[in-house]
Motif scaffolding. Structure first.
Motif, PDB file in Angstrom:
ATOM      1  N   PHE A  31       0.816  -1.212   0.000  1.00 12.64           N
ATOM      2  CA  PHE A  31       0.000   0.000   0.000  1.00 12.64           C
ATOM      3  C   PHE A  31       0.850   1.262   0.000  1.00 12.64           C
ATOM      4  O   PHE A  31       0.536   2.239  -0.695  1.00 12.64           O
ATOM      5  CB  PHE A  31      -0.923  -0.012   1.221  1.00 12.64           C
ATOM      6  N   LEU A  32       1.949   1.262   0.752  1.00 17.59           N
ATOM      7  CA  LEU A  32       2.789   2.450   0.812  1.00 17.59           C
ATOM      8  C   LEU A  32       3.439   2.747  -0.529  1.00 17.59           C
ATOM      9  O   LEU A  32       3.626   3.919  -0.895  1.00 17.59           O
ATOM     10  CB  LEU A  32       3.861   2.269   1.893  1.00 17.59           C
ATOM     11  N   ILE A  72      -1.807  -3.620   5.606  1.00 13.31           N
ATOM     12  CA  ILE A  72      -0.576  -2.828   5.713  1.00 13.31           C
ATOM     13  C   ILE A  72       0.191  -3.310   6.934  1.00 13.31           C
ATOM     14  O   ILE A  72      -0.388  -3.543   8.002  1.00 13.31           O
ATOM     15  CB  ILE A  72      -0.884  -1.319   5.819  1.00 13.31           C
ATOM     16  N   GLU A  73       1.492  -3.495   6.765  1.00 12.29           N
ATOM     17  CA  GLU A  73       2.336  -3.880   7.892  1.00 12.29           C
ATOM     18  C   GLU A  73       2.761  -2.596   8.601  1.00 12.29           C
ATOM     19  O   GLU A  73       3.851  -2.064   8.373  1.00 12.29           O
ATOM     20  CB  GLU A  73       3.531  -4.703   7.414  1.00 12.29           C
ATOM     21  N   ILE A 158      -4.279  11.623   6.577  1.00 10.50           N
ATOM     22  CA  ILE A 158      -5.058  10.388   6.490  1.00 10.50           C
ATOM     23  C   ILE A 158      -5.137   9.958   5.028  1.00 10.50           C
ATOM     24  O   ILE A 158      -5.715  10.667   4.198  1.00 10.50           O
ATOM     25  CB  ILE A 158      -6.477  10.589   7.060  1.00 10.50           C
ATOM     26  N   VAL A 159      -4.551   8.804   4.715  1.00 15.67           N
ATOM     27  CA  VAL A 159      -4.564   8.316   3.331  1.00 15.67           C
ATOM     28  C   VAL A 159      -5.511   7.130   3.158  1.00 15.67           C
ATOM     29  O   VAL A 159      -5.777   6.709   2.031  1.00 15.67           O
ATOM     30  CB  VAL A 159      -3.142   7.927   2.863  1.00 15.67           C
ATOM     31  N   GLY A 160      -6.015   6.606   4.257  1.00 10.45           N
ATOM     32  CA  GLY A 160      -6.941   5.494   4.149  1.00 10.45           C
ATOM     33  C   GLY A 160      -7.593   5.190   5.480  1.00 10.45           C
ATOM     34  O   GLY A 160      -7.181   5.695   6.540  1.00 10.45           O
ATOM     35  N   ASP A 250       5.655   6.450   7.783  1.00  8.79           N
ATOM     36  CA  ASP A 250       4.667   6.134   6.753  1.00  8.79           C
ATOM     37  C   ASP A 250       3.994   4.810   7.075  1.00  8.79           C
ATOM     38  O   ASP A 250       4.660   3.817   7.395  1.00  8.79           O
ATOM     39  CB  ASP A 250       5.341   6.031   5.379  1.00  8.79           C
ATOM     40  N   GLY A 251       2.664   4.789   6.986  1.00  9.77           N
ATOM     41  CA  GLY A 251       1.927   3.562   7.252  1.00  9.77           C
ATOM     42  C   GLY A 251       1.530   3.365   8.699  1.00  9.77           C
ATOM     43  O   GLY A 251       0.976   2.318   9.057  1.00  9.77           O
TER      44      GLY A 251
END
Length: 293
Positions: A31-32, A72-73, A158-160, A250-251
């Motif tokens: 995802f990243l 996502i990890e 917020i990306v998701g 990130d993430g």
């Protein structure tokens, strides 16, 4: 548009799932990488996904037929507490042995400017859809906490949105607030999934229906519903406090608190099945195993 990870011929594969349930395999590894490529091309993640799947054929299967992985990890999972009135009442019950008329620090934080935010999990302690969450050996009062999760980039954007289960030991937290880390953090005490909904495709994050069900011996033992419109705090408020004087990766995922608490006499047991569903994101299913499993 939702993004999932699944096992395809022994390898991790990223895919997009549209509102019709069609699944399109993506080229990115995770995802990243998808978010990073969209940033580099100066387009939105949704625009990038739509360009990639245009003219492509969808997989001839349904999402529930895939072996899903955690979407996502997340290097870190943080959580906010006492963001709903129901959560405040439950924490008060734990801390006062049922004396609901007593004023506690939970009342104070519910109305305070500064929210409660704590480190919940890491990638190694987090399981995905279908995975096993584990009970803690020194607790006799444990529950799931269904929560909306915010997937953030390093700046706190917020990306998701995803679903999170913030497993909690109500007896340990109620005994002493200084025991909060032990009441919240142990191996397999957090789950995320089954998908990440791209933030730009969510019209109103304050109108998401949350449903939680717990099954025991094949029968429904507990069910509860809530809506994110019951949130006391705004999502941007929570992320602003998280990034304040903090290094964000990130993430990172921020869980936003729960409004669904099982009856006070209920505790999870080995073999239970937990289902957490949020409209537009999906259903996160996990099985409960005993300590040491």
């Amino acid at each position: 548009m939702k993004i999932i990870r699944f096992i395809n011929e022994g390898l991790s594969q990223l895919a997009a799932v549209n509102d019709e349930g069609q699944i399109f395999v993506l080229l990115q590894s995770d995802f990243l990488a998808l978010i990073q490529e969209a940033d580099e091309k100066e387009i939105s993640p949704l625009e990038l996904v739509l360009k990639m799947i245009e003219g492509r054929e969808a997989l001839t299967c349904q999402v529930d037929q895939l072996e899903l992985l955690v979407p996502i990890e997340a290097p870190e999972v943080w959580a906010a507490g006492v963001t709903y009135e129901r959560s405040r009442d439950a924490r008060n019950y734990e801390a006062t042995e049922g004396r609901l008329d007593a004023l506690t620090f939970y009342d104070k934080v519910y109305d305070a400017v500064r929210p409660e935010i704590f480190l919940k999990s890491t990638a190694a302690r987090t399981v995905g859809p279908g995975g096993e969450v584990q009970l803690r050996s020194d607790s006799v009062w444990q529950v799931p906490e269904p929560e909306l999760g915010l997937v953030l980039n390093a700046t706190g954007k917020i990306v998701g949105y995803t679903i999170g289960n913030d497993m909690s030991c109500r007896d340990i937290e109620g005994e002493n607030p200084l025991y909060l880390p032990q009441a919240k953090v142990w191996k397999r005490s957090c789950s995320l999934g089954p998908a990440i909904r791209l933030a730009e495709t969510v019209d109103d994050p304050y109108n998401l229906q949350i449903t939680s069900r717990i099954y025991r011996n094949g029968e429904k033992a507990v069910e509860g519903t809530a809506n994110t419109n019951q949130l006391k705090r705004k999502l941007d408020e929570l992320t602003e406090f998280l990034i304040r004087d903090n290094e964000l990766f990130d993430g990172t995922v921020l869980l936003t608190g729960t409004c669904i608490v099982p009856p006070n006499e209920f505790t999870l047991a080995h073999g239970d099945r937990i289902e957490i569903e949020i409209s537009g994101i999906g259903k996160l299913v996990n099985h409960v195993v005993g300590a040491g499993s």
